[in-house]
Motif scaffolding. Structure first.
Motif, PDB file in Angstrom:
ATOM      1  N   UNK A  32       0.931  -1.142   0.111  1.00 21.57           N
ATOM      2  CA  UNK A  32      -0.173   0.082   0.328  1.00 21.57           C
ATOM      3  C   UNK A  32       0.988   1.308   0.159  1.00 21.57           C
ATOM      4  N   UNK A  33       0.610   2.349  -1.221  1.00 18.99           N
ATOM      5  CA  UNK A  33       2.098   3.235  -1.479  1.00 18.99           C
ATOM      6  C   UNK A  33       1.052   4.340  -0.988  1.00 18.99           C
ATOM      7  N   UNK A  34       1.641   5.510  -0.663  1.00 17.59           N
ATOM      8  CA  UNK A  34       0.938   7.110  -1.075  1.00 17.59           C
ATOM      9  C   UNK A  34       1.670   8.055  -1.936  1.00 17.59           C
ATOM     10  N   UNK A  35       1.727   9.179  -2.068  1.00 18.79           N
ATOM     11  CA  UNK A  35       2.176   9.940  -2.797  1.00 18.79           C
ATOM     12  C   UNK A  35       3.957   9.275  -3.098  1.00 18.79           C
ATOM     13  N   UNK A  36       4.678   9.051  -4.211  1.00 19.79           N
ATOM     14  CA  UNK A  36       5.948   9.329  -4.406  1.00 19.79           C
ATOM     15  C   UNK A  36       6.644   8.000  -4.121  1.00 19.79           C
ATOM     16  N   UNK A  37       5.302   6.737  -4.065  1.00 20.55           N
ATOM     17  CA  UNK A  37       5.602   5.564  -3.630  1.00 20.55           C
ATOM     18  C   UNK A  37       5.926   5.138  -2.018  1.00 20.55           C
ATOM     19  N   UNK A  38       5.604   5.851  -1.724  1.00 21.38           N
ATOM     20  CA  UNK A  38       6.116   5.980   0.046  1.00 21.38           C
ATOM     21  C   UNK A  38       5.257   4.396   0.524  1.00 21.38           C
ATOM     22  N   UNK A  39       5.970   4.589   1.226  1.00 22.41           N
ATOM     23  CA  UNK A  39       5.009   2.926   1.754  1.00 22.41           C
ATOM     24  C   UNK A  39       4.058   2.887   3.416  1.00 22.41           C
ATOM     25  N   UNK A  40       3.058   2.867   3.098  1.00 22.39           N
ATOM     26  CA  UNK A  40       2.634   3.186   4.401  1.00 22.39           C
ATOM     27  C   UNK A  40       2.318   1.455   4.650  1.00 22.39           C
ATOM     28  N   UNK A  41       1.727   0.092   3.774  1.00 24.27           N
ATOM     29  CA  UNK A  41       2.053  -0.622   4.855  1.00 24.27           C
ATOM     30  C   UNK A  41       1.961  -2.239   3.197  1.00 24.27           C
ATOM     31  N   UNK A  42       1.722  -3.088   3.959  1.00 17.53           N
ATOM     32  CA  UNK A  42       1.565  -4.000   2.992  1.00 17.53           C
ATOM     33  C   UNK A  42       0.057  -5.224   3.190  1.00 17.53           C
ATOM     34  N   UNK A  43      -0.910  -5.797   2.692  1.00 25.10           N
ATOM     35  CA  UNK A  43      -1.209  -7.245   2.457  1.00 25.10           C
ATOM     36  C   UNK A  43      -0.401  -8.482   1.901  1.00 25.10           C
ATOM     37  N   UNK A  99      14.395   4.454   1.830  1.00 16.70           N
ATOM     38  CA  UNK A  99      14.159   6.379   2.561  1.00 16.70           C
ATOM     39  C   UNK A  99      12.523   6.561   2.333  1.00 16.70           C
ATOM     40  N   UNK A 100      11.863   5.214   2.972  1.00 17.11           N
ATOM     41  CA  UNK A 100      10.384   4.660   3.530  1.00 17.11           C
ATOM     42  C   UNK A 100       9.978   4.789   2.018  1.00 17.11           C
ATOM     43  N   UNK A 101      10.600   4.839   0.742  1.00 13.11           N
ATOM     44  CA  UNK A 101      10.132   4.832  -0.690  1.00 13.11           C
ATOM     45  C   UNK A 101       9.811   3.265  -0.697  1.00 13.11           C
ATOM     46  N   UNK A 102       8.868   2.614  -1.280  1.00 12.41           N
ATOM     47  CA  UNK A 102       8.882   0.773  -1.985  1.00 12.41           C
ATOM     48  C   UNK A 102      10.196   1.399  -2.903  1.00 12.41           C
TER      49      UNK A 102
END
Length: 350
Positions: A32-43, A99-102
């Motif tokens: 689950x990613x936000x803006x700029x492919x920031x990783x928010x979580x996984x499923x 750096x927090x990005x997928x």
């Protein structure tokens, strides 16, 4: 490292979208990613199915099954380190983060590793298919064709895609027809072994006829089921939970032809007019660890409920895997015609 298509979902997406992308990407995971492919979580596939058992809605948001603190690895992690992480946590895939990005997802398959010992399968095809007469007077039910392949060939192909290489067919009714039609199994990507029952053995009895030196998990399936179940997801679920037996379930709706009273003690709260009852029923597919086969009586009829009861009685971990894919139990010629039409229009890909 670039992101392959279908590895991500957005926070506004549904669990259904997440499930569809997991089926397509073969990793058992979406990020689950936000803006700029920031990783928010996984499923993971397992997390999604556990959420469904807890009452989640496939058409609801991904937050119902999302891990907010997922296992991740650095881009600098070595192959050995990645394999160790995946095996320790019993997962098929792991997100790679910078750096927090997928920046990618690595899996056991691409790393050349395995999790569990190689699985084998047992497909029970000895029944007479009496509910489908006269169709089964000359041809056993598992050999009836749907969309160009027989019912049992569809099952075996799905198992082969999950890494099963040896499949044991337990035979009784019209046993010779199976050997004539299916041969060695090479065209299905497996080696077929034919086990003849001298008498009807029930849904578990024939397991006592298997070789004694099996090591990996054993997938057991009724040979007359039509389903698009993801056998790899089932095996991953079983491995992750370290189960002795995993039982698949499918949702069944039962109409109640009366008004059902809702009440607390003697106080009536309301009447639900002719509701539908939802139950998760046994779907005829199981994964059994080889040591559990010792509970099957030798050369005697026995059922899977008996084997499961013995395992539970011994305190062995037994788990439920909900089938979210297509599943049909063909119980009449009319139902067979309906399934034929379903697959003819390509609905099996849904």
């Amino acid at each position: 490292m670039t992101l392959a298509a279908g590895l991500t979902v957005r926070p506004a997406d549904t669990l259904r979208t997440a499930h569809e992308r997991m089926r397509a990407n073969g990793r058992g995971l979406v990020a689950v990613v936000g803006r700029g492919d920031k990783l928010l979580g996984t499923i993971t596939d397992g997390a999604l199915r556990r959420a469904m058992l807890a009452g989640a809605d496939l058409d609801g948001g991904v937050d119902q099954a999302m891990s907010l603190q997922p296992l991740t690895a650095s881009k600098r992690a070595t192959k050995k380190e990645l394999l160790a992480l995946l095996r320790t946590h019993r997962l098929r895939s792991i997100p790679i983060v910078t750096d927090g990005r997928l920046v990618g997802v690595r899996s056991l398959d691409e790393l050349g590793g395995t999790g569990m010992p190689a699985p084998v399968a047992v497909v029970m095809v000895g029944g007479k298919g009496e509910r489908l007469r006269p169709l089964t007077d000359t041809m056993p039910k598992p050999l009836l064709k749907i969309g160009g392949l027989s019912i049992v060939e569809r099952l075996i192909e799905g198992m082969a895609a999950a890494g099963v290489r040896d499949v044991y067919l337990t035979l009784n009714y019209k046993a010779d027809v199976f050997e004539d039609r299916l041969g060695t199994g090479k065209h299905l990507g497996v080696a077929l072994h034919y086990v003849r029952e001298r008498k009807a053995m029930g849904t578990a009895g024939a397991l006592s006829l298997l070789p004694d030196d099996l090591e990996g998990p054993v997938v057991v399936a009724n040979g007359d089921l039509v389903t698009t179940i993801d056998f790899r997801a089932l095996l991953d679920f079983h491995w992750h939970h370290e189960g002795s037996i995993t039982v698949t379930g499918v949702e069944h709706l039962s109409p109640i032809p009366y008004g059902v009273l809702r009440f607390v003690e003697h106080h009536l709260l309301g009447i639900d007019e002719k509701p539908q009852r939802r139950d998760l029923v046994a779907a005829g597919i199981y994964v059994v660890e080889a040591p559990v086969l010792r509970f099957v009586p030798r050369d005697a009829p026995s059922g899977m409920p008996d084997l499961i009861a013995r395992a539970v009685g011994e305190g062995l971990p037994t788990h439920v895997f909900p089938i979210l894919e297509r599943w049909f139990d063909i119980g009449s010629p009319e139902e067979f015609e309906r399934v034929l039409l379903h697959f003819a229009v390509g609905a099996d890909s849904e």
